[in-house]
Design an enzyme around this catalytic site. Structure first.
Site, PDB file in Angstrom:
ATOM      1  N   LYS A   1       1.576  -2.853   6.520  1.00  0.00           N
ATOM      2  CA  LYS A   1       2.058  -2.764   5.094  1.00  0.00           C
ATOM      3  C   LYS A   1       3.505  -2.498   5.138  1.00  0.00           C
ATOM      4  CE  LYS A   1      -2.000  -3.808   2.836  1.00  0.00           C
ATOM      5  NZ  LYS A   1      -1.971  -4.909   2.073  1.00  0.00           N
TER       6      LYS A   1
ATOM      7  N   TYR B   1      -2.959  -0.298   9.799  1.00  0.00           N
ATOM      8  CA  TYR B   1      -2.542  -0.814   8.477  1.00  0.00           C
ATOM      9  C   TYR B   1      -1.551  -0.255   7.930  1.00  0.00           C
ATOM     10  CZ  TYR B   1      -4.032  -0.677   3.708  1.00  0.00           C
ATOM     11  OH  TYR B   1      -4.013  -1.055   2.336  1.00  0.00           O
TER      12      TYR B   1
ATOM     13  N   SER C   1       0.880  -1.180  -0.081  1.00  0.00           N
ATOM     14  CA  SER C   1      -0.052   0.039  -0.132  1.00  0.00           C
ATOM     15  C   SER C   1       0.714   1.187   0.236  1.00  0.00           C
ATOM     16  CB  SER C   1      -0.892  -0.007   1.206  1.00  0.00           C
ATOM     17  OG  SER C   1      -1.727   1.259   1.423  1.00  0.00           O
TER      18      SER C   1
END
Length: 204
Positions: free
Chosen positions: A113, A109, A96
């Site tokens: 990532k 998150y 990401s």
């Protein structure tokens, strides 16, 4: 541009929707023999987008399971099979833009990532002697059904779009094209890399 997938066997995980489904369709069109694995993730979207002070153990554990542990487990299966058969191969992790740039309310998150990017580099280092290349793609918001639902509020979307020089979110095919390139022999000297598909988000 011919990418040379005719007759090749390719494993695609998360193939039930979004980027995974698009990758399967593109590989089929290119003549590859695709093994598709669909993995139910539940309502992951609601778990990972929490303010830092409200992060729960459930959100952390689920994000690690989906964004990191699953990548390790599947890649181990693929790499061991390639090594056992004595053939070269390529693995592409889906990371990401949030792996390198902070995004509000995405602490877990972004962290997982970021860990996936480093995992990609270590995998490339260790698997390179076996002629297995490992790279990652790092997209911005992608207009999958989940992406559309999460970023449908114009005010929320504007805060992200204002950070993207191209002024738009990615379509599934933008990410699929990058994945196909990294899987193909056209990227035969590329390993341990992270490929941005983020409209210039990292440049700002």
């Amino acid at each position: 541009m011919e990418l040379g997938f005719a007759g090749r066997r390719v494993l695609v995980t998360g193939a039930g929707k979004g980027i995974g489904r698009g990758t399967v369709q593109a590989l089929h069109a290119a003549g590859a023999r695709v093994v598709a694995v669909s993995r139910t993730q539940g309502d992951l979207d609601s778990l990972v987008r929490e303010p830092f002070l409200e992060v729960t153990k459930e959100a952390f554990d689920r994000s690690v399971e989906v964004n990191l542990r699953a990548a390790i487990q599947v890649s181990q299966i693929v790499a061991r099979g390639l090594i056992a058969r004595g053939v070269p191969g390529a693995i592409v992790n889906v990371s990401s833009q949030g792996s390198k740039r902070a995004v509000t309310n995405h602490s877990v998150y972004c962290s997982t990532k970021g860990a996936l990017d480093m995992l990609t580099k270590v995998m490339a280092l260790e698997l390179g002697p076996h002629k297995i290349r490992v790279n990652a793609v790092n997209p911005t918001v992608v207009m999958t059904p989940m992406g559309q639902a999460a970023w449908s509020d114009p005010h929320k979307a504007k805060t992200m779009l204002d950070r993207i020089p191209l002024g738009k979110f990615a379509e599934v095919e933008h990410v699929v094209d990058a994945i196909l390139f990294l899987l193909s022999d056209r990227s035969g000297m590329t390993t341990g890399s992270t490929m941005p598909v983020e409209g210039g988000f990292w440049a700002c």
